[in-house]
Design an enzyme around this catalytic site. Structure first.
Site, short mmCIF file in Angstrom:
data_model
loop_
_atom_site.label_atom_id
_atom_site.label_comp_id
_atom_site.label_asym_id
_atom_site.label_seq_id
_atom_site.Cartn_x
_atom_site.Cartn_y
_atom_site.Cartn_z
N LYS A 173 -16.34 32.01 65.69
CA LYS A 173 -14.93 32.18 66.28
C LYS A 173 -15.35 32.56 67.80
O LYS A 173 -15.63 33.85 67.94
CB LYS A 173 -14.32 33.27 65.40
N GLY A 226 -18.68 42.22 70.90
CA GLY A 226 -17.18 42.61 71.24
C GLY A 226 -17.02 44.02 71.33
O GLY A 226 -18.24 44.79 71.65
N THR A 228 -16.38 48.06 70.62
CA THR A 228 -17.12 49.24 69.65
C THR A 228 -16.12 49.26 68.50
O THR A 228 -16.56 49.51 67.29
CB THR A 228 -17.33 50.62 70.52
N THR A 230 -13.90 47.20 67.27
CA THR A 230 -13.76 46.16 66.49
C THR A 230 -15.27 46.12 65.61
O THR A 230 -15.36 45.72 64.62
CB THR A 230 -13.87 44.77 67.20
N GLU A 248 -23.38 43.73 68.79
CA GLU A 248 -23.57 43.80 70.12
C GLU A 248 -22.03 44.70 70.86
O GLU A 248 -21.08 43.73 71.10
CB GLU A 248 -23.86 42.92 71.10
N CYS A 282 -20.83 43.39 79.92
CA CYS A 282 -21.17 44.92 79.36
C CYS A 282 -22.20 45.50 80.09
O CYS A 282 -22.47 46.66 79.71
CB CYS A 282 -21.55 44.43 77.90
N GLU A 381 -14.98 53.14 78.10
CA GLU A 381 -15.44 51.95 78.72
C GLU A 381 -14.26 51.28 79.57
O GLU A 381 -13.27 51.14 78.86
CB GLU A 381 -16.11 50.82 77.84
#
Ligand code: NAD
Length: 478
Positions: A173, A226, A228, A230, A248, A282, A381
């Protein structure tokens, strides 16, 4: 208007719901394509197809699977211009960046793992001359691959390629915000003759499609990149099923500049590490720490250079920053600038919308000074073209700052003292440390973070290990 389709069991199809979601061009702010609003029923079809394809795909030799990967790699390179344009339209990034970095890297991901798998070998131990132990590395089954919007095809293929080449089949996805190049990839895989059901791509929302993949009992392994939060949700759902997970996640990376560094190089590279891809990588350094002896000089020159960075039409060859990915993200980034002001920060440059006549979501590269280490601007972030800058005196002090967030993805250190470089690198709580450089990515190296930046590693043998299960076989020699 172009309609994106799911790719399930070798066929292109709409979502079962028949519904579509709007897909925006961030540079114009307009809807330019539609993507399937899929749900658990579409995921069910994809998992079923992937499960059915697994026995024959995993039974191919590694050379045969490698050949499929090389064909995809070649086609990506042949369609470089088209894919780069598509990535830019979908994401807002400059076309030149997609052409130079994102798309070549997507091709390299397939090429790299196609080659690496041919050099993988089993462990073998002779036990007291009496027994032989050897370890088989076997594919796991249907792998779920879920990726974000910032480096769409680059990160999507970074998961799919090692998963497939190891003998797994895949239900993937892409982000619903940037689905286009994943759709084009499904066309490529179809063109080069991927067997049915080996790669299935289901488009749609994270809360519907992503969670259906995570929850599915027939998907025993999930590779996710994605945010943190999630990642936490996925970990919570996957834990009772003992799924194998690679997460990640987010970062708040320190960029540490000692006063004995090569200032020119530190300045030039820090511009890039702060603002490349509109700061939406990131690995971007979002907290700049400069030692007191050169703080004023660095700050003054850095801000001058930032002011010269051109923001605008992603199609122009001379823009440094394109549009940020969505209206929601645009609002989030600017809300952090307001927060920084409330927290006592001084905006040295930028801090507002960059005006263009394109109609999309552009933000000036922003540098903020004078914030406390513990404030939200320095802890959370932002993931946009916003950096904070602050001075420090000692190594001990800057290590405490650098390590003082919940994240631990990457860090950068600038110094001419090799001993100091080794000492500081060893003490940084991050999965990646760059010394006197940034974003040099050798695909053989382990990639990933510690603390709330994630669990597990991608890249090289780490990825091939992740996507296989070791089985030890012990047999008497006599
Ligand atoms: P996100 O977590 O919102 O979404 C990532 C993907 O997960 C998307 O495909 C989304 O649809 C899906 N998703 C959302 N909710 C889900 C759920 N409940 N279950 C399963 N899937 C779900 O992240 P984003 O906004 O797309 O990306 C930005 C984030 O990604 C930033 O935090 C950034 O640091 C991080 N990132 C990390 C790395 C890394 O390698 N560590 C690389 C790139 C981006």
């Amino acid at each position: 208007m172009q309609q994106i389709l799911n790719y399930i069991n070798g066929s292109f199809q709409a979502a079962n719901s028949g519904e579509y979601l709007d897909n925006y061009n961030p540079a114009t702010g307009e809807v330019y394509s539609l993507i399937p609003d899929s749900d658990a029923t579409d995921v069910e079809l994809a998992v079923k197809a992937a499960k059915a394809a697994f026995p024959s795909w995993s039974a191919l030799t590694r050379e045969e699977r490698s050949e499929h990967m090389l064909n995809v790699s070649k086609r990506i390179t042949e369609r470089l211009d088209e894919l780069a344009e598509a990535e830019s339209t979908d994401n807002g990034k400059p076309v030149w960046l997609a052409k130079r970095v994102d798309i070549p890297r997507a091709s390299d991901n397939f090429k790299f793992f196609a080659t690496a798998i041919l050099h993988d070998s089993s462990e073998l131990h002779d036990t007291d001359g009496k027994f032989l132990n050897y370890t088989l590395r076997q594919p796991i089954g249907v792998a779920g691959c879920i990726s974000p919007w910032n480096l769409p095809l680059y990160l999507f293929t970074w998961k799919i390629a090692p998963a497939l080449v190891s003998g797994n089949t895949v239900v993937a996805k892409p982000s619903e915000i940037t689905p286009m190049t994943a759709f084009l990839l499904s066309q490529i895989c179809d063109e080069v003759g991927f067997p049915k059901g080996v790669l299935n791509i289901v488009h749609g929302l994270g809360g519907k499609v992503g969670s259906a993949i995570t929850e599915h009992v027939d998907v025993p392994i999930i590779s996710f990149t994605g945010g943190t939060e999630t990642g936490k949700t996925i970990a919570r759902i996957a834990a009772p099923m003992f799924k194998k997970l690679s997460l990640e996640l987010g970062g708040k990376n320190p960029n540490i500049i000692f006063d004995d560094c090569d200032l020119e190089n530190a300045l030039k590279t820090s511009l890039n590490s702060s603002f490349a891809n509109q700061g939406q990588i990131c690995l971007c350094g979002s907290r700049i720490y400069v030692q007191k002896g050169i703080y004023n000089e660095f700050k003054t020159r850095f801000v001058e250079l930032v002011k010269e960075m051109k923001v605008g039409d992603p199609k122009s060859a001379d823009v440094k920053l394109g549009a940020v990915v969505s209206k929601a993200h645009f609002d989030k980034i600017l809300s952090y600038v307001e927060l920084a002001k409330q927290e006592g920060g001084t905006v040295l440059c930028g801090g507002k919308e960059a005006k263009t006549d394109l109609g999309g979501w552009f933000i000036e590269p922003t540098v903020i000074e004078g914030l406390d280490e513990q404030c939200r601007t320095n802890q959370e972030e932002i993931f946009g073209p916003v950096v904070t800058i602050q001075s420090f005196e000692t190594e001990e002090e800057v290590l405490a700052y650098a390590n003082g967030t919940k994240y631990g993805l990457a860090s950068t250190v600038w110094t001419s003292d090799l001993t100091k470089a080794h000492r500081v690198a060893a003490q940084l709580h991050t999965g990646i440390v760059w010394v006197n450089c940034w974003l040099i990515r050798d695909l053989r190296t382990p990639f990933g973070g510690v603390k709330q930046s994630g669990v597990g590693r991608e890249g090289g043998w780490e990825a091939l290990r992740f996507f296989t299960e070791p089985k030890n076989v012990c047999i008497p020699l006599h």
